[in-house]
Design an enzyme around this catalytic site. Structure first.
Site, PDB file in Angstrom:
ATOM      1  N   THR A 199      60.876   1.043  33.838  1.00 23.97           N
ATOM      2  CA  THR A 199      61.488   0.838  35.153  1.00 23.97           C
ATOM      3  C   THR A 199      60.568   1.342  36.255  1.00 23.97           C
ATOM      4  O   THR A 199      59.678   2.167  36.007  1.00 23.97           O
ATOM      5  CB  THR A 199      62.831   1.604  35.249  1.00 23.97           C
ATOM      6  OG1 THR A 199      63.505   1.244  36.454  1.00 23.97           O
ATOM      7  CG2 THR A 199      62.610   3.109  35.238  1.00 23.97           C
ATOM      8  N   THR A 214      66.576  -1.656  35.264  1.00 27.73           N
ATOM      9  CA  THR A 214      65.665  -1.311  34.177  1.00 27.73           C
ATOM     10  C   THR A 214      65.793  -2.186  32.943  1.00 27.73           C
ATOM     11  O   THR A 214      66.895  -2.560  32.564  1.00 27.73           O
ATOM     12  CB  THR A 214      66.019   0.121  33.712  1.00 27.73           C
ATOM     13  OG1 THR A 214      65.912   0.955  34.816  1.00 27.73           O
ATOM     14  CG2 THR A 214      65.161   0.590  32.582  1.00 27.73           C
ATOM     15  N   SER A 230      62.423  -4.794  39.486  1.00 28.65           N
ATOM     16  CA  SER A 230      62.793  -3.404  39.238  1.00 28.65           C
ATOM     17  C   SER A 230      62.114  -2.853  37.994  1.00 28.65           C
ATOM     18  O   SER A 230      62.330  -1.716  37.605  1.00 28.65           O
ATOM     19  CB  SER A 230      64.306  -3.305  39.108  1.00 28.65           C
ATOM     20  OG  SER A 230      64.750  -4.266  38.189  1.00 28.65           O
ATOM     21  N   ARG A 280      60.698  11.829  42.187  1.00 28.48           N
ATOM     22  CA  ARG A 280      61.966  11.601  41.488  1.00 28.48           C
ATOM     23  C   ARG A 280      61.713  10.920  40.136  1.00 28.48           C
ATOM     24  O   ARG A 280      60.953   9.977  40.016  1.00 28.48           O
ATOM     25  CB  ARG A 280      62.865  10.712  42.361  1.00 28.48           C
ATOM     26  CG  ARG A 280      64.221  10.391  41.749  1.00 28.48           C
ATOM     27  CD  ARG A 280      64.222   9.095  40.957  1.00 28.48           C
ATOM     28  NE  ARG A 280      65.578   8.684  40.595  1.00 28.48           N
ATOM     29  CZ  ARG A 280      65.866   7.646  39.811  1.00 28.48           C
ATOM     30  NH1 ARG A 280      64.901   6.918  39.313  1.00 28.48           N
ATOM     31  NH2 ARG A 280      67.115   7.352  39.530  1.00 28.48           N
ATOM     32  N   THR A 298      71.167   1.521  31.638  1.00 33.40           N
ATOM     33  CA  THR A 298      70.605   1.063  32.898  1.00 33.40           C
ATOM     34  C   THR A 298      71.582   1.408  34.006  1.00 33.40           C
ATOM     35  O   THR A 298      72.781   1.512  33.764  1.00 33.40           O
ATOM     36  CB  THR A 298      70.322  -0.454  32.854  1.00 33.40           C
ATOM     37  OG1 THR A 298      69.811  -0.871  34.127  1.00 33.40           O
ATOM     38  CG2 THR A 298      71.568  -1.264  32.543  1.00 33.40           C
ATOM     39  N   GLY A 299      71.052   1.598  35.197  1.00 32.61           N
ATOM     40  CA  GLY A 299      71.939   1.896  36.308  1.00 32.61           C
ATOM     41  C   GLY A 299      71.486   3.114  37.075  1.00 32.61           C
ATOM     42  O   GLY A 299      70.294   3.431  37.099  1.00 32.61           O
TER      43      GLY A 299
HETATM   44  C1  SD4 Z   1      66.695   4.712  37.184  1.00 35.67           C
HETATM   45  N1  SD4 Z   1      68.060   3.799  35.447  1.00 35.67           N
HETATM   46  O1  SD4 Z   1      65.536   5.028  37.406  1.00 35.67           O
HETATM   47  C2  SD4 Z   1      66.957   3.521  36.314  1.00 35.67           C
HETATM   48  C3  SD4 Z   1      67.191   2.326  37.145  1.00 35.67           C
HETATM   49  C4  SD4 Z   1      68.002   1.275  36.500  1.00 35.67           C
HETATM   50  O2  SD4 Z   1      69.345  -0.590  36.624  1.00 35.67           O
HETATM   51  O3  SD4 Z   1      68.246   1.221  35.359  1.00 35.67           O
HETATM   52  N2  SD4 Z   1      68.572   0.335  37.183  1.00 35.67           N
HETATM   53  O4  SD4 Z   1      67.665   5.304  37.665  1.00 35.67           O
END
Ligand code: SD4
Length: 319
Positions: free
Chosen positions: A201, A183, A49, A211, A234-235
């Protein structure tokens, strides 16, 4: 207990933590540590990721988001929707160093990268191709659309706006597992209390082309202020970026809030609006205290992150 320097990063990305720590040990700056640490994850394709070969978008392409922030000058360098260049945070660092801008996007960010000496490379791998073809075979399950229904005359998209069809359907909810996009976010606090932060990321799998997530946005993906501290998130960036969680965590710490509590407050604010969002945040203040919190949902009740400090002989995984 608190001591400086401290390096914290999201997830159990050990190689990134070790690289950042080594940079500090060899006399590198906090910004160097963040850049090299996150770059390590781009090379290692941490969890698939970060970096090339992950999260193909609806057209099958991998695109990258990254940022780096200098908590002394409050300068930010960031790239979003970066194409065909692997070292996204390296390019972000050039944005800080060589421009008065903060954020460059898309094809133009790639052109800037080339001017800075980065090579064009294919970000597609066997792995990203198979993720993409799997998705095509599942009729392009729309991960990130709402208020649309599939156009039955086409096997894969485009979707029709819901008003255009005669029946209603609840918006398509994303079926992804909570762990398919993780990320790297990193905060480094040097011995003198200088704060730097950064993220890198490949975003969200099967996203719409174009996006951009939270990661390259100052205050969302990360934030650094040498008068208070630093944070990184993250998320589910589409949700999290609406709340500027990293900025909020740093502001809580500025008011004297304990880092763990600061992270918890940030998570619960988002949770009010999006109870099931997937996300976590780490932060550290200029005394070297640190904390983390995640939104506890089924399948994600613990959040792993890495901490390095003089009190921990080597990078240590924490939950
Ligand atoms: C995103 N925050 O592009 C990033 C992805 C991520 O754990 O952090 N995933 O939405």
């Amino acid at each position: 207990a608190a001591a400086l320097p401290v390096v914290i990063n999201t997830w159990a990305f050990r190689t990134a933590a070790e690289t950042a720590w080594r940079v500090l040990e060899s006399g590198g700056s906090e910004l160097d540590a963040v850049e090299k640490g996150c770059s390590q994850c781009e090379i290692d394709q941490c969890d698939g990721s970060v970096g090339y070969g992950g999260s193909p978008d609806e057209s099958g392409e991998t695109t990258l988001d990254a940022m780096i922030m200098d908590g002394n000058t409050m300068e930010v360098g960031a790239v979003a929707d970066l194409r065909r260049v692997k070292n996204a945070i390296g390019v972000a660092r050039k944005v800080i160093e060589y421009t008065k801008h903060t954020l460059l996007v898309g094809e133009s960010a790639s052109l800037f990268a080339v001017r800075m000496g980065f090579p064009y490379e294919d970000l597609t791998t066997q792995k990203s191709l198979s993720l993409y073809s799997e998705w095509l075979n599942q009729n392009c399950q729309p991960n990130y659309w709402k208020n649309v229904v599939p156009d039955s005359s086409k096997s894969c998209g485009p979707y029709k706006r819901r008003e255009e069809v005669t029946y209603r359907e609840e918006h398509t909810s994303s079926q992804r597992s909570v762990h398919n996009h993780d990320t790297i976010g990193m905060v480094v606090i040097g011995v003198s209390g200088t704060v730097a932060s950064g993220t890198s990321t490949n975003g969200a799998i099967h996203k719409l082309p174009g996006r951009v997530g939270d990661s390259p946005i100052a205050g969302a993906g990360s934030y650094a202020d040498s008068t208070a501290g630093g944070a990184a998130a993250t998320g589910d960036g589409d949700i999290m970026m609406r709340f500027l969680p990293s900025y909020q965590a740093v502001e809580y710490m500025r008011m004297g809030t304990d880092p763990t509590v600061a992270c918890q407050k940030v998570i619960s604010r988002i949770q009010k609006y999006a109870p099931k969002f997937f996300g976590a945040i780490i932060c550290a203040n200029t005394t070297g205290s640190y904390g983390a919190a995640c939104n506890k949902i089924p399948g994600f009740t613990q959040f792993h992150f890495m901490v390095s400090s003089p009190l921990l002989s080597r990078p240590t995984e924490q939950v």
